[in-house]
Design a protein around this motif. Structure first.
Motif, PDB file in Angstrom:
ATOM      1  N   SER A  81       0.859  -1.190   0.000  1.00 41.48           N
ATOM      2  CA  SER A  81       0.000   0.000   0.000  1.00 41.48           C
ATOM      3  C   SER A  81       0.887   1.228   0.000  1.00 41.48           C
ATOM      4  O   SER A  81       1.781   1.340   0.842  1.00 41.48           O
ATOM      5  N   VAL A  82       0.655   2.137  -0.955  1.00 41.67           N
ATOM      6  CA  VAL A  82       1.534   3.291  -1.149  1.00 41.67           C
ATOM      7  C   VAL A  82       0.713   4.582  -1.114  1.00 41.67           C
ATOM      8  O   VAL A  82      -0.332   4.682  -1.764  1.00 41.67           O
ATOM      9  N   SER A  83       1.193   5.579  -0.367  1.00 35.39           N
ATOM     10  CA  SER A  83       0.485   6.856  -0.263  1.00 35.39           C
ATOM     11  C   SER A  83       0.702   7.702  -1.513  1.00 35.39           C
ATOM     12  O   SER A  83       1.657   7.485  -2.264  1.00 35.39           O
ATOM     13  N   PRO A  84      -0.165   8.708  -1.754  1.00 36.74           N
ATOM     14  CA  PRO A  84      -0.018   9.578  -2.937  1.00 36.74           C
ATOM     15  C   PRO A  84       1.343  10.271  -2.997  1.00 36.74           C
ATOM     16  O   PRO A  84       1.918  10.420  -4.075  1.00 36.74           O
ATOM     17  N   GLU A  85       1.863  10.700  -1.822  1.00 36.93           N
ATOM     18  CA  GLU A  85       3.149  11.391  -1.810  1.00 36.93           C
ATOM     19  C   GLU A  85       4.279  10.465  -2.253  1.00 36.93           C
ATOM     20  O   GLU A  85       5.185  10.879  -2.977  1.00 36.93           O
ATOM     21  N   ALA A  86       4.199   9.209  -1.803  1.00 40.07           N
ATOM     22  CA  ALA A  86       5.233   8.253  -2.196  1.00 40.07           C
ATOM     23  C   ALA A  86       5.133   7.926  -3.691  1.00 40.07           C
ATOM     24  O   ALA A  86       6.144   7.713  -4.359  1.00 40.07           O
ATOM     25  N   GLU A 134       4.712  -2.213  -9.046  1.00 38.70           N
ATOM     26  CA  GLU A 134       6.097  -2.549  -9.353  1.00 38.70           C
ATOM     27  C   GLU A 134       6.774  -3.246  -8.174  1.00 38.70           C
ATOM     28  O   GLU A 134       7.572  -4.170  -8.362  1.00 38.70           O
ATOM     29  N   LEU A 135       6.449  -2.811  -6.950  1.00 37.59           N
ATOM     30  CA  LEU A 135       7.024  -3.461  -5.769  1.00 37.59           C
ATOM     31  C   LEU A 135       6.598  -4.928  -5.699  1.00 37.59           C
ATOM     32  O   LEU A 135       7.401  -5.812  -5.403  1.00 37.59           O
ATOM     33  N   ILE A 136       5.311  -5.172  -5.956  1.00 34.78           N
ATOM     34  CA  ILE A 136       4.804  -6.542  -5.882  1.00 34.78           C
ATOM     35  C   ILE A 136       5.417  -7.416  -6.971  1.00 34.78           C
ATOM     36  O   ILE A 136       5.755  -8.584  -6.742  1.00 34.78           O
ATOM     37  N   LYS A 137       5.588  -6.868  -8.167  1.00 32.28           N
ATOM     38  CA  LYS A 137       6.225  -7.644  -9.238  1.00 32.28           C
ATOM     39  C   LYS A 137       7.644  -8.026  -8.861  1.00 32.28           C
ATOM     40  O   LYS A 137       8.093  -9.160  -9.116  1.00 32.28           O
ATOM     41  N   THR A 138       8.372  -7.103  -8.226  1.00 37.81           N
ATOM     42  CA  THR A 138       9.745  -7.383  -7.787  1.00 37.81           C
ATOM     43  C   THR A 138       9.769  -8.529  -6.785  1.00 37.81           C
ATOM     44  O   THR A 138      10.541  -9.486  -6.916  1.00 37.81           O
ATOM     45  N   SER A 166       7.291 -10.770  -6.078  1.00 36.99           N
ATOM     46  CA  SER A 166       6.684 -12.006  -6.566  1.00 36.99           C
ATOM     47  C   SER A 166       7.625 -12.799  -7.462  1.00 36.99           C
ATOM     48  O   SER A 166       7.608 -14.035  -7.467  1.00 36.99           O
ATOM     49  N   THR A 167       8.443 -12.087  -8.221  1.00 37.09           N
ATOM     50  CA  THR A 167       9.407 -12.772  -9.085  1.00 37.09           C
ATOM     51  C   THR A 167      10.369 -13.604  -8.253  1.00 37.09           C
ATOM     52  O   THR A 167      10.677 -14.752  -8.583  1.00 37.09           O
ATOM     53  N   ILE A 168      10.842 -13.035  -7.141  1.00 40.27           N
ATOM     54  CA  ILE A 168      11.751 -13.767  -6.252  1.00 40.27           C
ATOM     55  C   ILE A 168      11.043 -14.945  -5.594  1.00 40.27           C
ATOM     56  O   ILE A 168      11.634 -15.998  -5.352  1.00 40.27           O
ATOM     57  N   LEU A 169       9.753 -14.779  -5.339  1.00 42.65           N
ATOM     58  CA  LEU A 169       8.977 -15.836  -4.679  1.00 42.65           C
ATOM     59  C   LEU A 169       8.512 -16.925  -5.652  1.00 42.65           C
ATOM     60  O   LEU A 169       7.815 -17.859  -5.266  1.00 42.65           O
ATOM     61  N   GLY A 170       8.873 -16.750  -6.916  1.00 39.81           N
ATOM     62  CA  GLY A 170       8.518 -17.775  -7.904  1.00 39.81           C
ATOM     63  C   GLY A 170       7.085 -17.687  -8.373  1.00 39.81           C
ATOM     64  O   GLY A 170       6.479 -18.694  -8.743  1.00 39.81           O
ATOM     65  N   GLY A 171       6.542 -16.473  -8.371  1.00 40.09           N
ATOM     66  CA  GLY A 171       5.152 -16.315  -8.796  1.00 40.09           C
ATOM     67  C   GLY A 171       4.945 -15.027  -9.547  1.00 40.09           C
ATOM     68  O   GLY A 171       5.806 -14.581 -10.303  1.00 40.09           O
ATOM     69  N   GLY A 172       3.809 -14.398  -9.351  1.00 41.91           N
ATOM     70  CA  GLY A 172       3.490 -13.153 -10.040  1.00 41.91           C
ATOM     71  C   GLY A 172       2.437 -12.383  -9.280  1.00 41.91           C
ATOM     72  O   GLY A 172       1.917 -12.836  -8.252  1.00 41.91           O
ATOM     73  N   GLY A 173       2.124 -11.239  -9.798  1.00 40.40           N
ATOM     74  CA  GLY A 173       1.113 -10.400  -9.166  1.00 40.40           C
ATOM     75  C   GLY A 173       1.163  -9.013  -9.739  1.00 40.40           C
ATOM     76  O   GLY A 173       1.932  -8.708 -10.641  1.00 40.40           O
ATOM     77  N   GLY A 174       0.321  -8.134  -9.227  1.00 43.54           N
ATOM     78  CA  GLY A 174       0.279  -6.771  -9.722  1.00 43.54           C
ATOM     79  C   GLY A 174      -0.917  -6.040  -9.171  1.00 43.54           C
ATOM     80  O   GLY A 174      -1.627  -6.532  -8.289  1.00 43.54           O
ATOM     81  N   GLY A 175      -1.143  -4.858  -9.675  1.00 38.68           N
ATOM     82  CA  GLY A 175      -2.258  -4.050  -9.204  1.00 38.68           C
ATOM     83  C   GLY A 175      -2.072  -2.604  -9.592  1.00 38.68           C
ATOM     84  O   GLY A 175      -1.327  -2.281 -10.526  1.00 38.68           O
ATOM     85  N   LYS A 176      -2.695  -1.725  -8.856  1.00 36.47           N
ATOM     86  CA  LYS A 176      -2.612  -0.296  -9.149  1.00 36.47           C
ATOM     87  C   LYS A 176      -1.398   0.324  -8.454  1.00 36.47           C
ATOM     88  O   LYS A 176      -0.683  -0.336  -7.705  1.00 36.47           O
ATOM     89  N   ASP A 177      -1.223   1.623  -8.697  1.00 38.20           N
ATOM     90  CA  ASP A 177      -0.073   2.303  -8.093  1.00 38.20           C
ATOM     91  C   ASP A 177      -0.201   2.397  -6.585  1.00 38.20           C
ATOM     92  O   ASP A 177       0.804   2.359  -5.867  1.00 38.20           O
ATOM     93  N   ASP A 178      -1.445   2.495  -6.059  1.00 35.41           N
ATOM     94  CA  ASP A 178      -1.615   2.687  -4.614  1.00 35.41           C
ATOM     95  C   ASP A 178      -1.793   1.381  -3.842  1.00 35.41           C
ATOM     96  O   ASP A 178      -1.532   1.325  -2.638  1.00 35.41           O
ATOM     97  N   PHE A 179      -2.230   0.300  -4.526  1.00 37.95           N
ATOM     98  CA  PHE A 179      -2.344  -0.977  -3.831  1.00 37.95           C
ATOM     99  C   PHE A 179      -2.167  -2.127  -4.823  1.00 37.95           C
ATOM    100  O   PHE A 179      -2.682  -2.086  -5.945  1.00 37.95           O
ATOM    101  N   ALA A 180      -1.441  -3.165  -4.363  1.00 35.37           N
ATOM    102  CA  ALA A 180      -1.224  -4.352  -5.214  1.00 35.37           C
ATOM    103  C   ALA A 180      -0.974  -5.557  -4.324  1.00 35.37           C
ATOM    104  O   ALA A 180      -0.630  -5.414  -3.139  1.00 35.37           O
TER     105      ALA A 180
END
Length: 893
Positions: free
Chosen positions: A833-838, A847-851, A853-867
């Protein structure tokens, strides 16, 4: 003159209405499903007669005539762009097998074309007709000029490429003579066919099959190695092209059977034909493909990703795509198919009687494709975005092929969407991948029948020893003569023990795989004492039964006398399965209607599967009714018997013919009492009671609009039920105090109770995690004004609770980033979860979740504020969280 009339006049003329008194046997059009390992679909009028021309099978008549349904897809991309190309057409043909030759063929053609319509002819004006002959064929030229009376200046000679026919491989070939119609000066320049084939339109090709072609060469030049012992005639008149001339329209898209569909497409889209060339192309594609699809479904083809199923799917999807290009966003296939049936029904009444099934298959495929368009578009958009980011300009062949092969996304749609975004597509690479796939499919199909053996080896055996006589209906063993040995694809004289072998016999009790029935197994014992274990039996070429197996002992020699013995237990088990398939087929049609017609089957020892068209899953109640009905008839112990009769007699007694099966003039009808009757060449029990028991195991989807039933029969069915009974007793022992009929309810209650307990436990864990949130806020790491929480929580916290905790923490730290991890059912789960300022600093949750999930051997994604995301390697959570922290630090600095 409408198309149905043209067809009827053709058949009547050759059957009895020609002045030469040469009656022809009328042969009904064969199914579009080709009985040829080298063809997906029948693509020429002579295909059903090919075994006769090749000498593989003796023709049952000297003269024949037909109007054959044909589908050609080589030029599918040209359909609509021109008015000459079409994927479906009907080829009117007359054939002579060693009977009349050039003089008869030429005289018959001229008579039918020029005879008045009141006398049953087509009424073409003689002075509008031109002919071409092969450059060295003085005989044909003389017949046209001296006997028929065509002026010499309207007889033109052409080379091998235009007027010499062959199948492209060694075999029968010969010169041909073509008849053209002069459409007049408005269509081009004078000078006959050699000057302008747009003005002078070819309508009939007469092939004089008199030579033998050798190896090598191309269409302009190939070796002629001899004369055929019997000269044959093969002619073809294009019905659609003839209709265009007789109906006075410009092209094949404006004749009665095509214009009906084109007008329906125009009505549905509100686009007028003839106003805009781009729209006209789409309307022509729709008219052609909708009719072709309807004819393919009518012959039992179902949409799929391989072979003829892929051809049908491509046709339908091109139809839907072009309707959308014309502005229609509605479901259209039902209306287009109804128009196609209306157009072709007068010539093929079975399309009308089978319309419900055809419409159901078409509608189901359209529903499926609408979803494909949605998913395919999303995948394409993602690939296009990645290309632009990497500054690439072309979509890879692998991506285009995946879209096409895995998701059914039309390649032309991929090309169009790429052009709209200023991107190219690796078309060469895509075509290469497509060709490789087709080659693999073709090789697999051919290998199944021929075992990679050159078919000429099999034909040589037939030429020398004749066809194999099947005696397996009456006998389980037979004395026979060994007529051929093949090892590693080549003929052999003798073979030693331990070798893989193929052998042919002059007569055999072994049933070759076909009609859904697996082959017999067994042994072949030679007079010398050698023994061959037979593991498979196939018919690679018509009339020849090939036994495949291994030499167990002794030496096998060509020409030896043998005793062939089938494995009786295997034969009986397969026969029970085959008879059960007939009975289940009939029972389903009783319950679901005639649309539940068999679309495929496999009859194996003790088990069978049965495929049929259906747009929805079959209710359990219907399955129970079918199973009950069949087993009741087993108790009735109905007689099962087979009779050989004419096709007309079989139809009159209500026998069912299956789609895609090829039947001769004489057919074998298998009846279960007076209840179920089908045309079938397989083996069966003698009474229904011998099946013992039939148990339906499952019902599932195997493709758009096609369902599959799997079942057991006889002892296999009994063993299955015995195991089920033991299992039921075990459950009753485990769950004390419950009767067997109460087990489903009791187990359901226990499962619900367990779910409730798991939910309560998850709630407790989440509450505990929420309670510790205060300490997480206190320990949040501050980095350049951004607060950061990256923590692993307790295991087994639900996704919903992880989301709630993350959002709650982010609200408490205000400007910052929260990344949390847990383990659920041994698999890692992470949320961010990311605030508007961040976000303004470039930190994005997706992008954080993709980073991570790749290490965890999976995948994922979402919007800029939550994924959210996850993977399979829970042991890498620490590493993943560290990498996420590193990414965040890099953005802040």
């Amino acid at each position: 003159m409408d198309s149905a009339d043209i067809r009827a006049r053709w058949l009547k003329f050759f059957e009895s209405n020609n002045s030469l008194k040469l009656p022809h046997t009328v042969v009904p059009s064969a199914s579009l499903i080709a009985d040829d390992p080298n063809l997906l679909l029948v693509n020429a009028g002579m295909v059903p007669f090919k075994p006769y021309f090749l000498g593989e099978v003796k023709p049952p008549y000297k003269r024949a005539t037909s109007v054959q349904k044909c589908v050609r897809t080589l030029d599918i991309d040209e359909v609509g762009k021109t008015t000459r190309h079409a994927s479906f057409f009907q080829m009117c043909g007359n054939f002579s097998f060693g009977d009349y030759f050039k003089e008869g063929a030429i005289s018959l053609a001229w008579e039918l074309l020029t005879k008045s319509t009141s006398d049953g002819g087509y009424g073409f004006s003689e002075d509008k007709l031109w002919v071409t002959v092969y450059q060295d064929d003085d005989e044909a030229a003389q017949i046209w000029e001296k006997q028929v009376g065509v002026p010499k200046d309207r007889i033109q000679r052409r080379g091998m490429a235009d007027n010499f026919w062959s199948m492209g491989v060694p075999g029968p070939c010969g010169p041909c003579s073509e008849i053209y119609f002069d459409r007049g000066s408005a269509y081009g320049k004078e000078g006959g066919p050699i000057a302008d084939e747009d003005r002078y339109l070819e309508i009939w090709n007469l092939v004089f099959m008199q030579n033998i072609r050798g190896e090598g060469g191309d269409k302009n030049s190939f070796p002629i190695v001899g004369e055929l012992p019997a000269k044959n005639i093969d002619t073809g008149l294009g019905l659609e092209r003839t209709a265009a001339l007789l109906q006075g329209v410009e092209n094949i898209y404006e004749i009665d059977t095509t214009r009906i569909i084109l007008d329906k497409a125009s009505e549905l889209t509100k686009v007028v034909y003839g106003k805009n060339e781009k729209n006209d192309v789409s309307l022509r594609v729709v008219a052609d493909h909708a009719r072709t699809a309807m004819m393919l479904i009518g012959d039992g083809v179902t949409p799929g990703n391989e072979g003829r199923g892929y051809v049908l799917r491509r046709m339908m999807r091109r139809t839907i795509r072009n309707m959308r290009l014309l502005g229609s966003q509605d479901l259209v296939m039902s209306e287009l198919v109804k128009s196609s049936i209306k157009a072709m029904g007068p010539q093929y009444p079975e399309l009308v009687s089978d319309s419900e099934r055809i419409l159901a298959v078409a509608q189901s495929e359209e529903d499926s494709f609408i979803q494909t368009l949605k998913s395919g578009t999303s995948i394409f958009d993602l690939a296009a975005d990645q290309l632009k980011k990497s500054k690439s300009t072309a979509l890879s062949a692998d991506t285009a092929f995946k879209l096409h092969d895995t998701y059914g996304f039309p390649f032309d749609l991929t090309l169009e969407m790429a052009r709209e975004q200023g991107l190219g597509v690796d078309e060469v690479g895509f075509r290469k991948l497509m060709n490789e796939q087709r080659d693999r499919a073709k090789a697999d199909s051919k290998a199944k029948k021929s075992g990679h053996t050159d078919l000429t080896e099999y034909r040589a055996i037939i030429d020398k020893s004749g066809a194999t006589k099947f005696v397996g209906y009456e006998n389980i063993s037979a004395e026979a003569k060994l007529t051929g040995i093949i090892v590693d694809g080549k003929k052999a004289k003798e073979v030693n023990a331990g070798s893989e072998i193929e052998i042919t016999l002059d007569r055999t009790p072994f049933y070759a795989e076909g009609g859904g029935q697996l082959a017999d197994g067994g042994r072949i014992k030679l007079a010398s004492g050698a023994i061959i274990q037979v593991e498979d039996v196939q018919t690679p070429v018509p009339g020849l039964i090939v036994h495949r197996g291994s030499v167990v002992s002794g030496v096998v020699k060509d020409g030896d006398q043998v005793v062939a013995e089938i494995d009786l237990e295997r034969r009986l088990a397969i026969s029970r399965a085959h008879t059960a398939t007939h009975m289940v087929h009939k029972a389903f049609r009783e319950v679901l209607g005639e649309t539940a017609t068999q679309a495929g089957s496999e009859n194996a020892p003790g088990r069978f599967r049965f495929d049929f068209p259906s747009t929805a899953a079959v209710p359990i109640s219907v399955l129970n009714d079918v199973e009950s009905r069949v087993n009741e008839l087993l108790i009735a112990d109905l007689q099962v018997h087979a009779e050989v009769m004419s096709q007309d007699a079989a139809k009159a007694m209500g026998a069912m013919a299956l789609f895609g099966e090829k039947y001769g003039d004489q057919v074998r009808v298998v009846s279960v009492g007076d209840w179920a009757r089908e045309l079938c060449g397989g083996t069966h029990v003698s009474r229904s009671g011998q099946l013992g028991l039939v148990k339906l195991l499952s019902e599932s989807s195997i493709g758009a609009g096609v369902r599959r039933i799997e079942a057991l029969v006889g002892h296999d069915a009994y063993q299955y039920l015995a195991r089920e009974h033991v299992l039921l007793n075990s459950l009753t022992e485990i769950i004390k105090g419950v009767r067997t009929d109460e087990l489903p309810q009791r187990i359901s209650e226990l499962i619900e109770k367990m779910k409730g307990m798991e939910k309560e436990l998850s709630t407790v864990r989440s509450a505990k995690a929420m309670a510790s949130a205060a300490s997480l806020v206190k320990n949040a790491k501050a980095m350049s004004g951004i607060n950061l929480i990256v923590e692993q929580l307790a295991d087994e916290i639900s996704v919903e609770d992880m989301r709630s905790i993350a959002l709650d923490l982010r609200s408490k730290i205000k400007d910052g980033v929260v990344v949390l991890a847990t383990v659920v059912s041994s698999k890692p789960l992470i949320v961010a979860s990311v605030s508007p300022e961040a976000i303004k600093l470039g930190i994005k949750a997706g992008e954080l979740i993709k980073t991570g999930s790749t290490i965890l051997g999976g995948g994922g994604g979402g919007k800029d504020d939550f994924a959210q995301g996850g993977g399979t390697d829970s042991g890498s959570i620490v590493k993943a969280m560290a990498e996420i922290t590193k990414v965040i630090s890099g953005k802040i600095k």
